[in-house]
Write a protein that holds these residues in place. Sequence first.
Motif: not given
Length: 436
Positions: A214-217, A221-226
Amino acid sequence: MGNSSVIPRSGSSLGKNQWRPLEWKDQTRFDLIETIREYKPLQQVGVKSARILLLGHTNVGKSSFFNTINSIFRNHVTAQAVVGSPDDQRTVTTKMRSYQVRDGREGKILNFEIVDTMGVEEAFGEGFDPAELPYILDGHVPDNHQFDAKGNISADMHGFKKTPVLCDKTHCCVFILDGTKIEIMDEDLKKKLSEMRKKITTRGIPLLILVSKIDQACPHTMKDISAVYKSLRVQHLIAQASIKIGIPVCHILPIKNYTHEIELDTCVDILALSALQQMLRFTDNYFDESLVTLGKGYVQPPTLSTDAWTKSATRNPTPSPKLNNSRPASEMKLAWANGGNALAPPQTHISDKLMSNGGISEISQVIDLEHETPPPIPVIVNSHEEEEAAAERINAPTPKQDITISSNPSPAPVESGAKVNGGGADMAAATPAAVA
């Protein structure tokens, strides 16, 4: 432009509030670890360890998910399961491996196993063969079995369990899907996963989906998973996964595995642990059902357990307070409508920078999900007089009325202002009751 609405499709909008409540703090991580650490199946089930089977396409993060869970309980990033590089087109995992997780380097073995499998590939005759899945689900295949894309599981092979018991079987299945490829999923892969889903659900085994990477999608979320549960992009991907695979959105969870990090991250841990917790909850449901199918039935133990897992699965007489950043249920339903493509028309704050010729050079839209309201129900009128009458009907207050209910089970229709069964109460308006 005042009536325009924002429809999140393949964009990367970020809502103001979470569409699934989850607190992103160290205490949440601690509570999840403590709860999962004390998980164990009901004693009368007769199984010591839950078996969770991971399935999915090559290079989606099956082995990495085990490594992520293992890392959390070892308190440092681990790489026990071998993983490939992002460019690998063929599966690295060629054996069925049942991994145990220890609570620390010298700690106890936790009461669940994560079973890794060979990757599914688009072409028939390549990768994991869905025709062999029933042997694994039913507990016939031994650990460390070497897979063959052409299929090599048979009753004659070494280690084949001809009469498996409940502890040998699969208790929960998990599909892992690459979040960057859900929308462009190959039709042959989709058919294979659909075939596997049917084999799983017909056996009553619970099935979940993890949406990985999801960090790549999503750039947020790439900047902040929360930000995952504020991301309308991630919400859209989950809705699309539900449509393509055919399971409810509440069975689909986003994750981000440890891939390049060398130290643990609280938010990555919370997301992975909350997914594992849901798997174990579903596993408990499977065990509950097995007590029925085996003819045993549930028997309450003489002494109730006091472990953290049992406490978390026991009703608290005081309801948990709603998180301040959770969304109303009505908005949640609207958000999932039409495969995640349609939200209730939100208020939009638009900052327009006009070019010298009067054209719009840039429009930035901020979606206010907290104050979004559903569109009004249209009233069709044919004249100005009817329009005024319709407005009066909509805006008129509803008077309080005392209504005497007839003892007749099937009363005749009552006109406005008529007496009910000769009683003394007037009925100002007759409204048909809703049928459940």
